[in-house]
Enzyme design. Structure first.
Site, PDB file in Angstrom:
ATOM      1  N   ASP A  57       0.805  -1.217   0.000  1.00  0.00           N
ATOM      2  CA  ASP A  57       0.000   0.000   0.000  1.00  0.00           C
ATOM      3  C   ASP A  57       0.841   1.272   0.000  1.00  0.00           C
ATOM      4  OD1 ASP A  57       0.955  -0.463   2.570  1.00  0.00           O
ATOM      5  OD2 ASP A  57      -1.014  -0.920   3.410  1.00  0.00           O
ATOM      6  N   ASN A  72      -7.363  -2.493  14.209  1.00  0.00           N
ATOM      7  CA  ASN A  72      -8.752  -2.863  13.889  1.00  0.00           C
ATOM      8  C   ASN A  72      -8.810  -4.102  12.993  1.00  0.00           C
ATOM      9  OD1 ASN A  72      -7.780  -1.891  11.500  1.00  0.00           O
ATOM     10  ND2 ASN A  72      -9.278  -0.258  11.245  1.00  0.00           N
ATOM     11  N   HIS A 116      -7.019  -4.514  10.224  1.00  0.00           N
ATOM     12  CA  HIS A 116      -6.723  -4.320   8.800  1.00  0.00           C
ATOM     13  C   HIS A 116      -5.431  -5.044   8.423  1.00  0.00           C
ATOM     14  CE1 HIS A 116      -4.461  -0.237   9.457  1.00  0.00           C
ATOM     15  NE2 HIS A 116      -3.585  -1.203   9.360  1.00  0.00           N
ATOM     16  N   GLU A 125      -9.682  -2.072   5.359  1.00  0.00           N
ATOM     17  CA  GLU A 125     -10.313  -1.718   6.626  1.00  0.00           C
ATOM     18  C   GLU A 125     -11.585  -2.541   6.851  1.00  0.00           C
ATOM     19  OE1 GLU A 125      -8.497  -0.006   8.446  1.00  0.00           O
ATOM     20  OE2 GLU A 125      -8.009   1.996   7.722  1.00  0.00           O
TER      21      GLU A 125
HETATM   22  C1  F6R Z   1       1.654  -1.316   6.083  1.00  0.00           C
HETATM   23  C2  F6R Z   1       0.337  -1.951   6.204  1.00  0.00           C
HETATM   24  C3  F6R Z   1      -0.431  -1.919   7.470  1.00  0.00           C
HETATM   25  C4  F6R Z   1       0.431  -2.161   8.715  1.00  0.00           C
HETATM   26  C5  F6R Z   1      -0.425  -2.100   9.984  1.00  0.00           C
HETATM   27  C6  F6R Z   1       0.407  -2.280  11.230  1.00  0.00           C
HETATM   28  O1  F6R Z   1       2.172  -1.470   4.786  1.00  0.00           O
HETATM   29  O2  F6R Z   1      -0.138  -2.471   5.232  1.00  0.00           O
HETATM   30  O3  F6R Z   1      -1.452  -2.899   7.406  1.00  0.00           O
HETATM   31  O4  F6R Z   1       1.049  -3.410   8.603  1.00  0.00           O
HETATM   32  O5  F6R Z   1      -1.079  -0.870  10.049  1.00  0.00           O
HETATM   33  O6  F6R Z   1       1.249  -1.170  11.364  1.00  0.00           O
HETATM   34  P1  F6R Z   1       2.462  -1.179  12.427  1.00  0.00           P
HETATM   35  O7  F6R Z   1       3.400  -2.207  11.938  1.00  0.00           O
HETATM   36  O8  F6R Z   1       3.056   0.201  12.322  1.00  0.00           O
HETATM   37  O9  F6R Z   1       1.857  -1.500  13.738  1.00  0.00           O
END
Ligand code: F6R
Length: 259
Positions: free
Chosen positions: A70, A141, A143, A148
């Site tokens: 992403d 959450n 994701h 989401e």
């Molecule tokens: C990042 C992504 C997100 C993160 C998630 C956890 O490329 O796709 O799904 O993996 O938000 O973020 P952290 O690792 O910062 O807790």
């Protein structure tokens, strides 16, 4: 699901890096490409560090092709908050990967160019034979990527709206929530589930509740990570904190690496 619990983030990250290295070594030996799906955020940083060391120790990434999950939208590639910046800063500039083998959703495009870009992103993954290993972090959450709650299981790469929880969690990197973009371009759940092997990492107490829901909860679009339960080759790598709420008697495949 194979759930592995390690003492700490570092030990778990080394294990994740070794899964990737093993695949690259095998494919290199028969002159085949290795296609990786990559994540950003705080979760995979130690894994990237370990991969840089592995690369220095003679495992070439010259036949590695990467697709990032992403990117924020809109977002300049050169902006310090961009996932482009993150990937080059933390990983790509330190290894022998070829520039033309790096694919990251483009946050610089105009709105009317996005559809075509996203279609081509999916086609490009297919042309390269599909993703061998997809690396994932886990949002608070549930994701995965920026898929989401409410996301369809059939979703593919497209523009998405970020939830309030996600923008809240990102605020620390953007000097305030009001600066966090409202949208992103993200691979879909289908894009992720099409990978041959999925490796999800999660660290710390903060993730314990969502780890439990992801592994033990009912499969539902309300918690996108529960879709992983339907994939036959998922490795979940946890530290003792993120695994602390798991009901071990109900999770049949927990293999404790705790010393
Ligand atoms: C990042 C992504 C997100 C993160 C998630 C956890 O490329 O796709 O799904 O993996 O938000 O973020 P952290 O690792 O910062 O807790």
């Amino acid at each position: 699901m194979k759930v592995l619990v390690f003492d700490n983030k570092r030990a778990g990250s080394l294990y994740a890096a070794q899964i990737i290295a093993d695949k690259v070594i095998i494919n290199n030996s028969v002159n085949e490409d290795t296609v990786l799906g990559l994540a950003t955020g705080s979760t995979p940083t130690d894994m990237y560090r370990a991969l840089i060391e592995i690369n220095k120790n003679d495992v070439s990434f010259s036949r590695v092709i990467t697709y990032n999950l992403d990117e924020y939208y809109p977002m300049k590639k050169s902006a310090s908050h961009s996932y482009h910046y993150y990937m080059y800063d933390i990983f790509f500039q330190h290894v022998d990967i070829h520039e033309e083998n790096i694919f990251i959703p483009n946050g610089e495009l105009k709105n009317n160019e996005l559809n075509e870009f996203c279609k081509e992103y999916e086609l490009s993954i297919k042309r390269n034979g599909g993703i061998d290993i997809q690396v994932l972090g886990l949002g608070l959450n549930g994701h995965i990527g920026f898929n989401e709650p409410g996301v369809s299981q059939n979703s593919v790469t497209r523009k998405v709206a970020l939830s309030d929880t996600t923008r809240e969690a990102a605020a620390k990197y953007f000097e305030g929530k009001e600066k966090v973009p409202y949208e992103a371009v993200s691979m879909g759940i289908k894009t992720i589930l099409d990978a041959e092997h999925i490796v999800l990492m999660a660290w710390g107490n903060e993730k314990a509740e969502i780890v439990k829901k992801s592994i033990e909860g009912r499969i539902s679009e309300d918690v996108p990570s529960t879709f992983l339960q339907e994939h036959e080759n998922v490795t979940i790598i946890l530290d003792s904190e993120s695994a602390s709420l798991l009901n071990r008697s109900r999770v049949s495949l927990i293999e404790s690496k705790l010393s």
